[in-house]
Design a protein around this motif. Structure first.
Motif, PDB file in Angstrom:
ATOM      1  N   ALA A 297       0.833  -1.207   0.000  1.00 24.39           N
ATOM      2  CA  ALA A 297       0.000   0.000   0.000  1.00 24.39           C
ATOM      3  C   ALA A 297       0.869   1.259   0.000  1.00 24.39           C
ATOM      4  O   ALA A 297       0.592   2.217  -0.730  1.00 24.39           O
ATOM      5  CB  ALA A 297      -0.926  -0.003   1.209  1.00 24.39           C
ATOM      6  N   THR A 298       1.916   1.282   0.829  1.00 23.34           N
ATOM      7  CA  THR A 298       2.791   2.461   0.832  1.00 23.34           C
ATOM      8  C   THR A 298       3.570   2.553  -0.479  1.00 23.34           C
ATOM      9  O   THR A 298       3.807   3.650  -0.986  1.00 23.34           O
ATOM     10  CB  THR A 298       3.775   2.423   2.016  1.00 23.34           C
ATOM     11  N   SER A 299       3.948   1.409  -1.043  1.00 20.22           N
ATOM     12  CA  SER A 299       4.736   1.403  -2.274  1.00 20.22           C
ATOM     13  C   SER A 299       3.945   1.932  -3.459  1.00 20.22           C
ATOM     14  O   SER A 299       4.504   2.637  -4.315  1.00 20.22           O
ATOM     15  CB  SER A 299       5.241  -0.008  -2.581  1.00 20.22           C
ATOM     16  N   LEU A 300       2.652   1.608  -3.533  1.00 17.30           N
ATOM     17  CA  LEU A 300       1.898   2.054  -4.711  1.00 17.30           C
ATOM     18  C   LEU A 300       1.768   3.572  -4.730  1.00 17.30           C
ATOM     19  O   LEU A 300       1.803   4.203  -5.797  1.00 17.30           O
ATOM     20  CB  LEU A 300       0.546   1.356  -4.798  1.00 17.30           C
ATOM     21  N   ILE A 301       1.622   4.196  -3.547  1.00 17.86           N
ATOM     22  CA  ILE A 301       1.581   5.655  -3.498  1.00 17.86           C
ATOM     23  C   ILE A 301       2.963   6.229  -3.775  1.00 17.86           C
ATOM     24  O   ILE A 301       3.118   7.202  -4.534  1.00 17.86           O
ATOM     25  CB  ILE A 301       1.054   6.137  -2.134  1.00 17.86           C
ATOM     26  N   GLU A 302       3.991   5.627  -3.181  1.00 21.87           N
ATOM     27  CA  GLU A 302       5.359   6.112  -3.386  1.00 21.87           C
ATOM     28  C   GLU A 302       5.740   6.098  -4.859  1.00 21.87           C
ATOM     29  O   GLU A 302       6.301   7.075  -5.381  1.00 21.87           O
ATOM     30  CB  GLU A 302       6.334   5.258  -2.582  1.00 21.87           C
ATOM     31  N   GLU A 303       5.427   5.014  -5.559  1.00 21.55           N
ATOM     32  CA  GLU A 303       5.801   4.926  -6.971  1.00 21.55           C
ATOM     33  C   GLU A 303       5.017   5.918  -7.825  1.00 21.55           C
ATOM     34  O   GLU A 303       5.562   6.486  -8.783  1.00 21.55           O
ATOM     35  CB  GLU A 303       5.594   3.502  -7.487  1.00 21.55           C
ATOM     36  N   ALA A 304       3.752   6.153  -7.496  1.00 18.29           N
ATOM     37  CA  ALA A 304       2.965   7.145  -8.233  1.00 18.29           C
ATOM     38  C   ALA A 304       3.563   8.535  -8.062  1.00 18.29           C
ATOM     39  O   ALA A 304       3.664   9.319  -9.023  1.00 18.29           O
ATOM     40  CB  ALA A 304       1.514   7.117  -7.769  1.00 18.29           C
ATOM     41  N   MET A 305       3.968   8.865  -6.827  1.00 12.94           N
ATOM     42  CA  MET A 305       4.541  10.183  -6.564  1.00 12.94           C
ATOM     43  C   MET A 305       5.912  10.337  -7.232  1.00 12.94           C
ATOM     44  O   MET A 305       6.226  11.396  -7.782  1.00 12.94           O
ATOM     45  CB  MET A 305       4.667  10.423  -5.057  1.00 12.94           C
ATOM     46  N   ILE A 306       6.727   9.290  -7.205  1.00 12.88           N
ATOM     47  CA  ILE A 306       8.035   9.357  -7.853  1.00 12.88           C
ATOM     48  C   ILE A 306       7.874   9.617  -9.341  1.00 12.88           C
ATOM     49  O   ILE A 306       8.565  10.467  -9.931  1.00 12.88           O
ATOM     50  CB  ILE A 306       8.835   8.058  -7.603  1.00 12.88           C
ATOM     51  N   LEU A 307       6.940   8.919  -9.983  1.00 10.60           N
ATOM     52  CA  LEU A 307       6.724   9.092 -11.413  1.00 10.60           C
ATOM     53  C   LEU A 307       6.236  10.503 -11.727  1.00 10.60           C
ATOM     54  O   LEU A 307       6.684  11.124 -12.698  1.00 10.60           O
ATOM     55  CB  LEU A 307       5.723   8.050 -11.926  1.00 10.60           C
ATOM     56  N   ALA A 308       5.340  11.038 -10.907  1.00 10.36           N
ATOM     57  CA  ALA A 308       4.855  12.406 -11.119  1.00 10.36           C
ATOM     58  C   ALA A 308       6.000  13.402 -10.956  1.00 10.36           C
ATOM     59  O   ALA A 308       6.149  14.343 -11.757  1.00 10.36           O
ATOM     60  CB  ALA A 308       3.719  12.717 -10.155  1.00 10.36           C
ATOM     61  N   ASN A 309       6.828  13.214  -9.931  1.00 16.19           N
ATOM     62  CA  ASN A 309       7.954  14.122  -9.705  1.00 16.19           C
ATOM     63  C   ASN A 309       8.953  14.079 -10.855  1.00 16.19           C
ATOM     64  O   ASN A 309       9.471  15.114 -11.297  1.00 16.19           O
ATOM     65  CB  ASN A 309       8.662  13.758  -8.394  1.00 16.19           C
ATOM     66  N   GLU A 310       9.235  12.887 -11.350  1.00 23.57           N
ATOM     67  CA  GLU A 310      10.156  12.759 -12.485  1.00 23.57           C
ATOM     68  C   GLU A 310       9.582  13.425 -13.730  1.00 23.57           C
ATOM     69  O   GLU A 310      10.301  14.120 -14.463  1.00 23.57           O
ATOM     70  CB  GLU A 310      10.415  11.279 -12.776  1.00 23.57           C
ATOM     71  N   THR A 311       8.296  13.226 -13.964  1.00 22.42           N
ATOM     72  CA  THR A 311       7.669  13.772 -15.166  1.00 22.42           C
ATOM     73  C   THR A 311       7.695  15.293 -15.158  1.00 22.42           C
ATOM     74  O   THR A 311       8.025  15.933 -16.166  1.00 22.42           O
ATOM     75  CB  THR A 311       6.227  13.255 -15.279  1.00 22.42           C
ATOM     76  N   VAL A 312       7.355  15.899 -14.035  1.00 22.41           N
ATOM     77  CA  VAL A 312       7.380  17.358 -13.926  1.00 22.41           C
ATOM     78  C   VAL A 312       8.805  17.882 -14.081  1.00 22.41           C
ATOM     79  O   VAL A 312       9.044  18.895 -14.747  1.00 22.41           O
ATOM     80  CB  VAL A 312       6.765  17.810 -12.589  1.00 22.41           C
TER      81      VAL A 312
END
Length: 685
Positions: A417-432
């Motif tokens: 559960a923590t990993s799925l949020i962490e990976e979503a946030m990492i991808l958003a941060n990288e994209t921006v």
């Protein structure tokens, strides 16, 4: 004939310099470029713990350096001795201590036992202060050989014997701001959502999209929500809508295979906090929210952080949204960045989300969570292949009752559960980050440099104690090859020394910092990374939101002012992040130690986490760390091997080394000093 005098220029001798680290016994150590020096209690010269000092080495006497014994905690000759010649830079201008009435003075006895100097104030200046109160005093004169330290009381906290003020003292030590300016409070109270205004200015209407938040159970502000929908790979999403980037295709060949649209929706704090507003000035100084054991000191007033900017369920909120189009292997093939209105449909705690992942219910939310978790695992695997590092860390959180007394210690570890949020946030941060970098637009980035070879080389003698390290390419390890470091973490995982190895490798890493120029993030194996996903609690994220809006919708009037401040904002935010982390850690430590007071005399299983000339550091399974002083190890002489990180008794040969499991007995617990003392267990259970 008179002798002529030779006129030669004398060069001032360069004396060693370093930061003074004072121990509980009153003596200290200073690590300098010339090595580490021991400073006896009588040779402190008015210096405080943490001061940058200049040393004068003490003379050798009888072939040995002058090293007085310290109650069995030191052995003569282990370190060269020195005295403090002068203080180059003071670490403290204020102190917290106990106020004692001694007419005509009010004497402040520092709470920090590593500072042995009382501060004298004039009783007549503050006759209202009760004897035994805890106060903060500003130092006006530092101690010298013939003069005492003097100061002025600035704040009174309460009674020294009141345990409830312990966290207040942490706040005072780190000079954390706890109140907002009247201007900031007025601006926060005046803020309104204005849905119609948002839509008319270009915000997209996502109020019908199913979104939800996942946070810790005790979270008060929700600055990120996610959504996930399947998309028809034959239909390209509409591009170029007002107020956003329009869909940017990352992989033209892969775009037709886009299967999922992952929405990462982040609170639109920048709409309410304009550059150089009162809210902005307060937030900029704080730079971050501080999460203490019993409270949160927010970066923004509660009207924003806990209400208008918090993505609470069933309430419309402004967001900056990143739509991330992924194929079925979780590869990013396109993205769209834009402001939007959302209405969160559900708020889940991590435990609730994990329960749905462990036992799917078959409903829509459970299905989306399952897909998100699968995509997250694929993203994580891709980062690992690229060299990203994952540290097996355990986070301790103290449970408190209504009176602030500790009732237990919870250990939090990474879950699906923590990993799925962490990976979503990492991808958003990288994209921006990539979007701003490629546009050559001003912004802040999160930079993590490769570790130094010296730091990694220092770990090799320690790890050579473990058989699995023989299969590691040590040259590549010292060179910082991320894939080799991965293998070290993987090989030690699940072993008794696994957590220690992870901790030591993590300590060898450089700190991630903010900078106004883009550079790689070593730990995440990202070529470009920023912080975009937490603008309620981190000032750099707020800056990134403003820059993204300026790029998509036009530069505001004061844009040049903000861009010129980016270098200072980056440095200040990095500094304040360290302050906040230290304060949070100290507040947890004091409550952990307060909890352990009831277990003095009991045995625990521990791991040796450090060795020094004055004792052995041990870490309990609940993360509490303390010291076995040398005097508790026995009467024999112990020799320190700093390369092997080993302490060995010269009579018995008994040895203590990093990673060693060791049964110990808790002998003392002092929450205020954040100190735990142990001795080796001798048959106790």
């Amino acid at each position: 004939m008179a002798r002529s005098r030779m006129h030669t220029r004398r060069h001032a001798r360069s004396n060693p310099r370093g930061v003074l680290d004072v121990r509980g016994g009153g003596f200290g150590f200073v690590q300098t470029a010339e090595g580490e020096f021991f400073v006896p209690e009588s040779k402190m010269g008015g210096a405080f713990d943490g001061d940058l000092v200049e040393l004068a080495p003490l003379p050798v006497q009888g072939g040995r350096k002058k090293q007085p014994h310290q109650g069995g905690d030191l052995r003569a000759g282990e370190k060269p001795a020195a005295r403090v010649l002068r203080v180059v830079d003071r670490a403290h201008d204020t102190l917290v201590g106990r106020y004692e009435v001694a007419e005509p003075f009010g004497v402040v006895v520092p709470e920090d036992t590593r500072i042995p100097y009382d501060i004298f104030t004039m009783r007549a200046d503050r006759p209202d202060i009760e004897d035994g109160s805890l106060v903060r005093v500003r130092i006006t004169t530092f101690p010298a050989r013939n003069t005492a330290a003097t100061g002025v009381v600035e704040e009174v906290y309460g009674r020294a014997d009141d345990e409830r003020v312990a966290v207040d003292l942490v706040i005072a030590r780190h000079k954390l701001e706890t109140s907002f300016s009247e201007g900031a409070l007025a601006e926060a109270r005046a803020a309104v959502l204005d849905e119609d205004g948002a839509l008319s200015s270009g915000y997209r209407d996502l109020r019908g999209r199913f979104t939800f938040t996942i946070d810790p159970a005790d979270a008060r502000d929700f600055d990120d929500a996610v959504s996930l929908e399947p998309v028809d790979p034959r239909v390209e999403p509409a591009a170029g809508e007002r107020g956003g980037t329009g869909v940017r295709v990352v992989d033209k060949r892969g775009f037709g295979a886009a299967t999922w649209r992952l929405g990462v929706h982040i609170a639109d704090v920048s709409h309410y906090v304009g550059w150089n507003s009162s809210l902005d000035l307060d937030a900029r100084r704080r730079a971050t929210s501080v999460y203490l054991v019993d409270r949160v000191i927010p970066m923004l007033p509660d009207e924003l952080s806990g209400n208008l900017c918090s993505l609470r369920p069933d309430e419309v909120r402004r967001t900056m949204t990143a739509d991330l189009y992924l194929d079925d292997q979780a590869r990013l093939v396109a993205y769209d960045l834009y402001p939007a209105l959302i209405r969160s449909d559900a708020r889940l705690a991590y435990e609730e989300a994990q329960a749905l992942l462990d036992e799917p219910t078959g409903d829509d939310l459970s299905y989306r969570l399952g897909v998100l978790s699968r995509l997250a695992k694929q993203r994580f695997a891709a980062r690992e292949r690229a060299g990203g590092l994952d540290f097996d860390s355990v986070e301790a959180r103290v449970r408190l009752d209504g009176e602030g007394r500790p009732t237990g210690i919870d250990l939090r570890t990474k879950t699906d559960a923590t990993s799925l949020i962490e990976e979503a946030m990492i991808l958003a941060n990288e994209t921006v980050a990539v979007h701003l970098r490629d546009a050559k637009f001003p912004s802040l980035y999160r930079i993590h440099e490769q570790p130094s070879s010296d730091n990694l080389a220092a770990l090799v003698p320690v790890f050579q104690e473990f058989a699995w390290f023989r299969d590691v390419d040590q040259v590549a390890f010292v060179a910082g090859d991320a894939h080799v470091i991965q293998r070290v973490l993987e090989a030690s995982a699940g072993r008794p020394e696994g957590e220690l190895v992870s901790s030591l490798v993590l300590r060898s890493m450089k700190r991630a910092v903010y900078r106004p120029v883009c550079a790689p993030h070593y730990g995440l194996a990202s070529e470009a990374y920023t912080h975009f996903t937490s603008p309620i609690r981190r000032y750099p994220d707020l800056v990134v939101h403003r820059m993204l809006k300026a790029l998509c919708g036009g530069r505001p009037e004061k844009f040049d002012q903000e861009t010129s401040a980016l270098p200072w904002v980056a440095e200040h935010s990095s500094d304040m992040e360290r302050v906040a982390e230290k304060a949070a850690r100290e507040s947890q430590e004091l409550k952990i130690i307060e909890y352990l007071e009831q277990f003095v005399g009991q045995a625990f299983s521990a791991t040796v986490s450090g060795v020094a000339s004055y004792g052995v550091y041990v870490r309990l399974d609940n993360t509490a760390e303390g010291l076995i002083p040398l005097k508790n190890l026995g009467a024999e002489y112990f020799a320190l091997d700093p390369v092997q990180h080993r302490l060995t008794g010269q009579d018995t040969g008994v040895s203590y080394r990093l990673g060693q499991r060791l049964p110990v007995v808790l002998t003392a617990a002092d929450p205020r000093a954040r100190r735990l003392d142990f001795r080796p267990a001798r048959g106790e259970k």
